[in-house]
Design a protein around this motif. Sequence first.
Motif, mmCIF file in Angstrom:
data_model
loop_
_atom_site.group_PDB
_atom_site.id
_atom_site.type_symbol
_atom_site.label_atom_id
_atom_site.label_comp_id
_atom_site.label_asym_id
_atom_site.label_seq_id
_atom_site.Cartn_x
_atom_site.Cartn_y
_atom_site.Cartn_z
ATOM 1 N N SER A 81 0.801 -1.220 0.000
ATOM 2 C CA SER A 81 0.000 0.000 0.000
ATOM 3 C C SER A 81 0.837 1.276 0.000
ATOM 4 O O SER A 81 0.303 2.375 -0.158
ATOM 5 C CB SER A 81 -0.923 0.009 1.226
ATOM 6 O OG SER A 81 -1.732 -1.143 1.235
ATOM 7 N N THR A 87 -4.866 3.247 -1.345
ATOM 8 C CA THR A 87 -4.271 2.066 -1.979
ATOM 9 C C THR A 87 -4.504 0.832 -1.121
ATOM 10 O O THR A 87 -4.766 -0.259 -1.633
ATOM 11 C CB THR A 87 -2.766 2.288 -2.204
ATOM 12 O OG1 THR A 87 -2.571 3.453 -3.002
ATOM 13 C CG2 THR A 87 -2.132 1.095 -2.906
ATOM 14 N N GLU A 88 -4.436 1.010 0.196
ATOM 15 C CA GLU A 88 -4.700 -0.122 1.082
ATOM 16 C C GLU A 88 -6.124 -0.649 0.895
ATOM 17 O O GLU A 88 -6.348 -1.859 0.822
ATOM 18 C CB GLU A 88 -4.485 0.283 2.538
ATOM 19 C CG GLU A 88 -4.745 -0.843 3.525
ATOM 20 C CD GLU A 88 -4.348 -0.461 4.934
ATOM 21 O OE1 GLU A 88 -5.242 -0.077 5.717
ATOM 22 O OE2 GLU A 88 -3.150 -0.543 5.247
ATOM 23 N N ASN A 91 -6.224 -2.601 -2.289
ATOM 24 C CA ASN A 91 -5.531 -3.883 -2.137
ATOM 25 C C ASN A 91 -6.381 -4.895 -1.380
ATOM 26 O O ASN A 91 -6.453 -6.081 -1.756
ATOM 27 C CB ASN A 91 -4.208 -3.670 -1.393
ATOM 28 C CG ASN A 91 -3.132 -3.053 -2.248
ATOM 29 O OD1 ASN A 91 -3.150 -3.175 -3.475
ATOM 30 N ND2 ASN A 91 -2.176 -2.378 -1.608
#
Length: 327
Positions: A81, A87-88, A91
């Motif tokens: 991330s 982004t985490e 993901n």
Amino acid sequence: MPVSLPVRSRRPLVIPLLGAGLLLSGCAVWPAQDTGPAGAVKGRITLGFVNGGTTEFHTCLQESVERTAGRNGAHLLTANSRQDGATEVANIEDMIARKVDALIVQTVDVDALKGDIAAARTADVPIFLTSVAPADTSALLGAVVVDLKEVGRLDAEWIERDAAGGEVEVGVIAGAPGAASDVLTGAFTRGLPDNARVVASRPGMYDPAKARTAAAAMIKARPDLDYAFVANEEMAFAARKAFDAAGGEDVKIVTVNGTDEALAALKRGSLAATVSNSAADTGELAVRNAVSLLRKDGRAERIEKTPVRLVTKENADTAPLYCPSQD
């Protein structure tokens, strides 16, 4: 071999949070079971691992997760991330879509993870946290945590002993706002004695270049600074250079991790103290415990803690290995 996943843009999830813990153990392969307790995962386990960044800690943690997954016969998918919460989320959504049996997360921000935990639970993909967890861990598969309050307290206690009652000024270079850094720096600040006053606090974002800039500004504004607490050793090395370049050679730096480079720096005197907590131990325990909890074989506790220890020049030779080489 672990598979690194691309990040796919998705709308943010919303999830609950977890709690912490860890300990050391040897390695043994746990075979798939044909029979077992109700609800236990049978056959080969697929784990997802969402790492939070690319510092030495994160790199060592990932190596340990990959190595231990292989030893335990688990298939592993990985993603990173890079210290970004959005982004985490993406993901985690990708891992859920791939229907992993469980998801190990080194989170960017534990408070922002609540929705993802809830979404993963709905999809029957339990989450296992590393390093940090919320107070309520009931929604988690489990966690292996570093007691960051203890880490911060140990560094603060060293300053208390070293200052010996004298009035001293302390600077703080934190990591990224949220999650681990806030817990760590908060515990450090609260642990300081009344004679130690925090006169400056800046985020270093776990980035040596940013930490060097923060340290340069700090020593310029507070030329009489006595101590600096820096949230990891990579930033501490950068801060040391900035302090020295500005005439702050006498600033004593306390930090966190216990890497080989830091132990050498303690012996040279460029760092004053660190608190060791092995990333390799955290990664190994996370995989072993996650597998055990999925199998429901009774071998693991849900919440464990990574051992921590104050390290100075005097005991650096006996400090535990931070990231042992792969065998």
